[in-house]
Design a protein around this motif. Structure first.
Motif, mmCIF file in Angstrom:
data_model
loop_
_atom_site.group_PDB
_atom_site.id
_atom_site.type_symbol
_atom_site.label_atom_id
_atom_site.label_comp_id
_atom_site.label_asym_id
_atom_site.label_seq_id
_atom_site.Cartn_x
_atom_site.Cartn_y
_atom_site.Cartn_z
ATOM 1 N N SER A 32 0.792 -1.234 0.167
ATOM 2 C CA SER A 32 -0.264 -0.310 -0.233
ATOM 3 C C SER A 32 0.728 1.388 0.007
ATOM 4 C CB SER A 32 -0.873 -0.317 1.072
ATOM 5 O OG SER A 32 0.240 0.199 2.266
ATOM 6 N N SER A 33 0.410 2.235 -0.637
ATOM 7 C CA SER A 33 1.072 3.221 -0.764
ATOM 8 C C SER A 33 -0.132 5.019 -0.130
ATOM 9 C CB SER A 33 1.344 4.170 -1.750
ATOM 10 O OG SER A 33 2.265 5.082 -1.850
ATOM 11 N N THR A 34 0.063 5.661 0.835
ATOM 12 C CA THR A 34 -0.625 6.727 1.056
ATOM 13 C C THR A 34 -0.056 8.489 0.645
ATOM 14 O OG1 THR A 34 -1.474 5.529 2.735
ATOM 15 C CG2 THR A 34 -1.590 7.712 2.534
ATOM 16 N N ALA A 35 -0.487 8.770 0.334
ATOM 17 C CA ALA A 35 -0.068 9.996 -0.661
ATOM 18 C C ALA A 35 -0.779 11.878 0.125
ATOM 19 C CB ALA A 35 0.893 10.500 -1.328
ATOM 20 N N GLU A 36 -0.236 12.531 0.383
ATOM 21 C CA GLU A 36 -1.369 13.909 0.557
ATOM 22 C C GLU A 36 -1.196 14.582 -0.918
ATOM 23 O OE1 GLU A 36 0.312 16.197 4.204
ATOM 24 O OE2 GLU A 36 -0.388 14.227 5.253
ATOM 25 N N PHE A 37 -2.258 15.500 -0.966
ATOM 26 C CA PHE A 37 -2.042 16.489 -1.822
ATOM 27 C C PHE A 37 -3.031 17.422 -1.990
ATOM 28 C CE2 PHE A 37 -5.379 13.548 -2.927
ATOM 29 C CZ PHE A 37 -6.320 14.361 -3.670
ATOM 30 N N ASP A 38 -3.536 18.180 -2.536
ATOM 31 C CA ASP A 38 -3.811 19.586 -1.756
ATOM 32 C C ASP A 38 -4.984 19.881 -3.292
ATOM 33 O OD1 ASP A 38 -2.580 20.934 0.257
ATOM 34 O OD2 ASP A 38 -1.683 22.909 -1.060
ATOM 35 N N VAL A 39 -6.384 19.801 -2.458
ATOM 36 C CA VAL A 39 -7.433 20.025 -3.827
ATOM 37 C C VAL A 39 -7.369 21.295 -3.880
ATOM 38 C CG1 VAL A 39 -9.497 19.801 -3.460
ATOM 39 C CG2 VAL A 39 -8.409 18.361 -2.864
ATOM 40 N N ARG A 40 -7.267 22.006 -4.486
ATOM 41 C CA ARG A 40 -6.959 23.811 -4.807
ATOM 42 C C ARG A 40 -8.729 23.730 -5.283
ATOM 43 N NH1 ARG A 40 -1.945 22.020 -7.525
ATOM 44 N NH2 ARG A 40 -3.163 21.390 -9.141
ATOM 45 N N PRO A 41 -9.437 25.125 -4.824
ATOM 46 C CA PRO A 41 -10.450 25.761 -5.062
ATOM 47 C C PRO A 41 -9.776 26.509 -6.566
ATOM 48 C CG PRO A 41 -9.731 26.885 -3.640
ATOM 49 C CD PRO A 41 -8.882 25.291 -3.880
ATOM 50 N N GLY A 42 -11.068 27.104 -7.419
ATOM 51 C CA GLY A 42 -10.827 27.957 -8.537
ATOM 52 C C GLY A 42 -11.351 27.861 -9.297
ATOM 53 N N GLY A 43 -11.920 26.542 -9.784
ATOM 54 C CA GLY A 43 -13.476 25.854 -10.924
ATOM 55 C C GLY A 43 -12.276 25.241 -11.909
ATOM 56 N N GLU A 69 -7.772 22.667 0.517
ATOM 57 C CA GLU A 69 -7.355 21.983 1.636
ATOM 58 C C GLU A 69 -6.447 20.112 1.227
ATOM 59 O OE1 GLU A 69 -12.745 22.340 2.571
ATOM 60 O OE2 GLU A 69 -11.774 20.055 0.963
ATOM 61 N N GLN A 70 -5.753 20.354 2.017
ATOM 62 C CA GLN A 70 -5.328 18.840 2.589
ATOM 63 C C GLN A 70 -6.167 17.836 2.616
ATOM 64 O OE1 GLN A 70 -1.857 19.816 2.995
ATOM 65 N NE2 GLN A 70 -1.164 17.541 2.212
ATOM 66 N N TRP A 71 -5.456 16.767 1.118
ATOM 67 C CA TRP A 71 -6.562 15.766 1.139
ATOM 68 C C TRP A 71 -5.046 14.422 1.053
ATOM 69 C CZ3 TRP A 71 -12.021 14.513 -1.256
ATOM 70 C CH2 TRP A 71 -12.649 15.309 -0.486
ATOM 71 N N GLN A 72 -6.069 12.698 1.227
ATOM 72 C CA GLN A 72 -5.231 12.341 1.110
ATOM 73 C C GLN A 72 -5.174 10.817 -0.164
ATOM 74 O OE1 GLN A 72 -4.384 10.617 4.962
ATOM 75 N NE2 GLN A 72 -2.766 11.987 5.611
ATOM 76 N N MET A 73 -4.223 10.577 -0.496
ATOM 77 C CA MET A 73 -5.287 8.857 -1.380
ATOM 78 C C MET A 73 -4.109 8.119 -1.314
ATOM 79 S SD MET A 73 -4.490 8.118 -5.617
ATOM 80 C CE MET A 73 -5.684 9.481 -6.213
#
Length: 167
Positions: A32-43, A69-73
């Motif tokens: 398994s692998s987990t990574a953080e990423f930013d969900v960015r607004p702006g359309g 917002e900080q999200w993870q996958m």
């Protein structure tokens, strides 16, 4: 293709998820692998992908309002290499962004189970699933339904069956 409810079939899905989700959410095991990423607004449309072995999960979205917002996958492959899982979520449980669209796609496997949630479980609270009419599940994708999706998304869970040769 969402989880069947009730009876022994419901218990089978629960057992399947109980076996796979620790791999996905743990992030520390070899499968398994987990990574953080930013969900960015702006359309604008953005994508984030993770690959594990022969399998890839891509989350594509457009959102409005607020700030990043900080999200993870997390992606995982079961020990027997029969299941690939992908989870995308906001660890704080609820997103304050207004999603105009979303799609999660798996490559190398076919979806067996998928669910989308407007709020992810935190602090003893339960996940709150989207209504079935808000999203659709296809062989390799989970996506919002135009005109039906109420713009709230905090979590996606996908379990897909990998191709394998029978002996």
């Amino acid at each position: 293709m969402a989880a069947p409810s009730g009876g022994s079939c419901g218990r089978l899905w629960f057992a399947l998820l109980a076996a796979v989700l620790p791999l996905v959410l743990g992030g520390a095991e070899e499968g398994s692998s987990t990574a953080e990423f930013d969900v960015r607004p702006g359309g604008m449309v953005h994508s984030f992908s993770r690959t594990l072995g022969d399998y890839t999960c891509t989350f594509t979205y457009a959102a409005q309002g607020g700030t990043n917002e900080q999200w993870q996958m997390s992606v995982g492959v079961s020990e027997d290499n029969l299941l690939f899982s992908c989870s995308v979520w906001r660890p704080q449980g609820k997103s304050y962004l207004f999603f105009t669209q979303f799609k999660a796609e798996v490559k190398g496997a076919k979806i067996e189970y998928a669910m989308a949630y407007s709020k992810a479980a935190v602090a003893g609270q339960s996940d709150i699933p989207l209504k079935e009419e808000e999203f659709e599940i296809a062989e390799t994708t989970v996506a919002h339904k135009d005109g039906k999706f109420h713009s709230e998304l905090s979590k996606l869970v996908i379990v897909a069956k990998t191709p394998h040769d029978e002996l």
